[in-house]
Design a protein around this motif. Structure first.
Motif, PDB file in Angstrom:
ATOM      1  N   GLY A 116      61.505  25.461   9.391  1.00 53.18           N
ATOM      2  CA  GLY A 116      60.566  26.433   9.947  1.00 53.18           C
ATOM      3  C   GLY A 116      59.329  25.764  10.497  1.00 53.18           C
ATOM      4  O   GLY A 116      58.877  26.062  11.597  1.00 53.18           O
ATOM      5  N   TRP A 117      58.759  24.843   9.735  1.00 53.84           N
ATOM      6  CA  TRP A 117      57.556  24.159  10.204  1.00 53.84           C
ATOM      7  C   TRP A 117      57.875  23.260  11.383  1.00 53.84           C
ATOM      8  O   TRP A 117      57.156  23.229  12.367  1.00 53.84           O
ATOM      9  CB  TRP A 117      56.934  23.334   9.080  1.00 53.84           C
ATOM     10  N   LEU A 118      58.963  22.547  11.274  1.00 56.47           N
ATOM     11  CA  LEU A 118      59.340  21.662  12.358  1.00 56.47           C
ATOM     12  C   LEU A 118      59.703  22.481  13.598  1.00 56.47           C
ATOM     13  O   LEU A 118      59.463  22.076  14.717  1.00 56.47           O
ATOM     14  CB  LEU A 118      60.515  20.781  11.932  1.00 56.47           C
ATOM     15  N   GLY A 119      60.230  23.681  13.394  1.00 58.40           N
ATOM     16  CA  GLY A 119      60.606  24.540  14.505  1.00 58.40           C
ATOM     17  C   GLY A 119      59.428  24.926  15.378  1.00 58.40           C
ATOM     18  O   GLY A 119      59.550  25.017  16.599  1.00 58.40           O
ATOM     19  N   TRP A 120      58.262  25.162  14.783  1.00 56.85           N
ATOM     20  CA  TRP A 120      57.081  25.509  15.574  1.00 56.85           C
ATOM     21  C   TRP A 120      56.643  24.350  16.452  1.00 56.85           C
ATOM     22  O   TRP A 120      56.210  24.544  17.587  1.00 56.85           O
ATOM     23  CB  TRP A 120      55.929  25.958  14.680  1.00 56.85           C
ATOM     24  N   ILE A 121      56.731  23.140  15.929  1.00 62.60           N
ATOM     25  CA  ILE A 121      56.353  21.972  16.725  1.00 62.60           C
ATOM     26  C   ILE A 121      57.356  21.763  17.855  1.00 62.60           C
ATOM     27  O   ILE A 121      56.977  21.441  18.985  1.00 62.60           O
ATOM     28  CB  ILE A 121      56.224  20.720  15.823  1.00 62.60           C
ATOM     29  N   TRP A 122      58.631  21.953  17.565  1.00 62.53           N
ATOM     30  CA  TRP A 122      59.640  21.865  18.616  1.00 62.53           C
ATOM     31  C   TRP A 122      59.390  22.939  19.675  1.00 62.53           C
ATOM     32  O   TRP A 122      59.497  22.680  20.878  1.00 62.53           O
ATOM     33  CB  TRP A 122      61.048  22.003  18.034  1.00 62.53           C
ATOM     34  N   PHE A 123      59.074  24.145  19.237  1.00 59.18           N
ATOM     35  CA  PHE A 123      58.747  25.215  20.176  1.00 59.18           C
ATOM     36  C   PHE A 123      57.572  24.808  21.062  1.00 59.18           C
ATOM     37  O   PHE A 123      57.629  24.960  22.285  1.00 59.18           O
ATOM     38  CB  PHE A 123      58.415  26.505  19.412  1.00 59.18           C
ATOM     39  N   ALA A 124      56.523  24.294  20.447  1.00 59.82           N
ATOM     40  CA  ALA A 124      55.340  23.888  21.204  1.00 59.82           C
ATOM     41  C   ALA A 124      55.686  22.780  22.200  1.00 59.82           C
ATOM     42  O   ALA A 124      55.248  22.820  23.355  1.00 59.82           O
ATOM     43  CB  ALA A 124      54.229  23.433  20.256  1.00 59.82           C
ATOM     44  N   GLY A 125      56.470  21.799  21.771  1.00 61.59           N
ATOM     45  CA  GLY A 125      56.857  20.709  22.664  1.00 61.59           C
ATOM     46  C   GLY A 125      57.682  21.189  23.844  1.00 61.59           C
ATOM     47  O   GLY A 125      57.442  20.809  24.997  1.00 61.59           O
ATOM     48  N   ILE A 126      58.641  22.055  23.565  1.00 61.85           N
ATOM     49  CA  ILE A 126      59.484  22.584  24.640  1.00 61.85           C
ATOM     50  C   ILE A 126      58.662  23.452  25.588  1.00 61.85           C
ATOM     51  O   ILE A 126      58.812  23.368  26.812  1.00 61.85           O
ATOM     52  CB  ILE A 126      60.679  23.347  24.048  1.00 61.85           C
ATOM     53  N   MET A 127      57.777  24.277  25.045  1.00 61.76           N
ATOM     54  CA  MET A 127      56.926  25.106  25.901  1.00 61.76           C
ATOM     55  C   MET A 127      56.008  24.256  26.770  1.00 61.76           C
ATOM     56  O   MET A 127      55.758  24.582  27.930  1.00 61.76           O
ATOM     57  CB  MET A 127      56.089  26.086  25.071  1.00 61.76           C
ATOM     58  N   MET A 128      55.509  23.146  26.222  1.00 60.38           N
ATOM     59  CA  MET A 128      54.662  22.251  27.023  1.00 60.38           C
ATOM     60  C   MET A 128      55.467  21.655  28.178  1.00 60.38           C
ATOM     61  O   MET A 128      54.965  21.553  29.301  1.00 60.38           O
ATOM     62  CB  MET A 128      54.070  21.139  26.148  1.00 60.38           C
TER      63      MET A 128
ATOM     64  N   ILE B  10      48.475  31.432  30.234  1.00 64.19           N
ATOM     65  CA  ILE B  10      47.351  31.366  29.299  1.00 64.19           C
ATOM     66  C   ILE B  10      47.819  31.765  27.901  1.00 64.19           C
ATOM     67  O   ILE B  10      47.473  31.117  26.901  1.00 64.19           O
ATOM     68  CB  ILE B  10      46.176  32.240  29.786  1.00 64.19           C
ATOM     69  N   THR B  11      48.632  32.820  27.819  1.00 65.99           N
ATOM     70  CA  THR B  11      49.167  33.258  26.525  1.00 65.99           C
ATOM     71  C   THR B  11      50.024  32.171  25.887  1.00 65.99           C
ATOM     72  O   THR B  11      49.903  31.895  24.687  1.00 65.99           O
ATOM     73  CB  THR B  11      49.976  34.556  26.694  1.00 65.99           C
ATOM     74  N   LEU B  12      50.891  31.544  26.674  1.00 65.29           N
ATOM     75  CA  LEU B  12      51.715  30.455  26.140  1.00 65.29           C
ATOM     76  C   LEU B  12      50.857  29.291  25.665  1.00 65.29           C
ATOM     77  O   LEU B  12      51.156  28.671  24.640  1.00 65.29           O
ATOM     78  CB  LEU B  12      52.726  29.984  27.186  1.00 65.29           C
ATOM     79  N   CYS B  13      49.803  28.986  26.390  1.00 69.91           N
ATOM     80  CA  CYS B  13      48.899  27.909  25.968  1.00 69.91           C
ATOM     81  C   CYS B  13      48.275  28.222  24.614  1.00 69.91           C
ATOM     82  O   CYS B  13      48.194  27.357  23.739  1.00 69.91           O
ATOM     83  CB  CYS B  13      47.804  27.682  27.006  1.00 69.91           C
ATOM     84  N   VAL B  14      47.848  29.472  24.432  1.00 67.86           N
ATOM     85  CA  VAL B  14      47.252  29.874  23.155  1.00 67.86           C
ATOM     86  C   VAL B  14      48.274  29.776  22.030  1.00 67.86           C
ATOM     87  O   VAL B  14      47.969  29.280  20.937  1.00 67.86           O
ATOM     88  CB  VAL B  14      46.657  31.300  23.259  1.00 67.86           C
ATOM     89  N   VAL B  15      49.504  30.198  22.275  1.00 69.44           N
ATOM     90  CA  VAL B  15      50.551  30.116  21.245  1.00 69.44           C
ATOM     91  C   VAL B  15      50.860  28.660  20.912  1.00 69.44           C
ATOM     92  O   VAL B  15      51.042  28.305  19.741  1.00 69.44           O
ATOM     93  CB  VAL B  15      51.822  30.878  21.689  1.00 69.44           C
ATOM     94  N   VAL B  16      50.905  27.795  21.917  1.00 71.17           N
ATOM     95  CA  VAL B  16      51.152  26.368  21.677  1.00 71.17           C
ATOM     96  C   VAL B  16      50.023  25.769  20.842  1.00 71.17           C
ATOM     97  O   VAL B  16      50.272  25.028  19.876  1.00 71.17           O
ATOM     98  CB  VAL B  16      51.327  25.607  23.016  1.00 71.17           C
ATOM     99  N   ILE B  17      48.787  26.083  21.188  1.00 75.78           N
ATOM    100  CA  ILE B  17      47.653  25.575  20.412  1.00 75.78           C
ATOM    101  C   ILE B  17      47.755  26.059  18.971  1.00 75.78           C
ATOM    102  O   ILE B  17      47.585  25.275  18.030  1.00 75.78           O
ATOM    103  CB  ILE B  17      46.311  26.000  21.057  1.00 75.78           C
ATOM    104  N   TRP B  18      48.062  27.337  18.786  1.00 78.64           N
ATOM    105  CA  TRP B  18      48.211  27.881  17.432  1.00 78.64           C
ATOM    106  C   TRP B  18      49.308  27.144  16.673  1.00 78.64           C
ATOM    107  O   TRP B  18      49.121  26.754  15.519  1.00 78.64           O
ATOM    108  CB  TRP B  18      48.516  29.382  17.506  1.00 78.64           C
ATOM    109  N   ALA B  19      50.469  26.965  17.305  1.00 73.28           N
ATOM    110  CA  ALA B  19      51.596  26.316  16.628  1.00 73.28           C
ATOM    111  C   ALA B  19      51.248  24.899  16.191  1.00 73.28           C
ATOM    112  O   ALA B  19      51.561  24.485  15.078  1.00 73.28           O
ATOM    113  CB  ALA B  19      52.818  26.304  17.542  1.00 73.28           C
ATOM    114  N   VAL B  20      50.580  24.160  17.063  1.00 70.23           N
ATOM    115  CA  VAL B  20      50.264  22.764  16.746  1.00 70.23           C
ATOM    116  C   VAL B  20      49.151  22.674  15.702  1.00 70.23           C
ATOM    117  O   VAL B  20      49.237  21.881  14.768  1.00 70.23           O
ATOM    118  CB  VAL B  20      49.885  21.990  18.027  1.00 70.23           C
TER     119      VAL B  20
END
Length: 134
Positions: free
Chosen positions: A5-17, A108-118
């Motif tokens: 779960g924790w690693l999944g958020w970082i993977w999500f953030a990386g893929i979204m970036m 902008i929304t995706l950027c905020v979610v990525v910042i939150w995830a990281v």
């Protein structure tokens, strides 16, 4: 606590970036080669002329995508760079919001979610990677 779960958020953030970087690069290329695609009336503001804006967006897109790749590699410095570039990308989209409001709002929304995830899950992911390497 489930590690994936924790690693999944970082993977999500990386893929979204990576995805946001690719989209920014495409936006920049369209600005450079098909400037007539972006039409701004007198009431709409683009901070730079379209060529300058195209180059800035293209460069930012490449940097955002590279940061996403570095984040997927697990590099600790990539979390800091990702947060910084996601914030810069969100602010840069403000200059474009009058031309494409829906697209800019989504980015902008995706950027905020990525910042939150990281920010929220970055340390947990680092601890997970450390424990799995032992």
């Amino acid at each position: 606590m489930q590690d994936t779960g924790w690693l999944g958020w970082i993977w999500f953030a990386g893929i979204m970036m990576i995805v946001m970087g690719a989209f920014n690069a495409i936006e920049g290329l369209v600005g450079l080669f098909r400037g007539e695609y972006y039409v701004a009336t007198g009431e709409q503001v683009i901070v730079f002329d379209l060529t300058t804006w195209g180059w800035i967006t293209l460069l930012l897109g490449v940097l955002v995508a590279l940061a996403g790749g570095a984040l997927l590699s697990g590099a600790a410095w990539a979390r800091v760079v990702t947060v910084m570039l996601a914030a810069v990308n969100a602010v840069a989209q403000l200059a474009f919001v009058s031309v494409h409001p829906l697209w800019s709002t989504i980015v902008i929304t995706l950027c905020v979610v990525v910042i939150w995830a990281v920010v929220v899950h970055g340390n947990e992911a680092a601890a997970t990677l450390e424990s799995s390497s032992r």
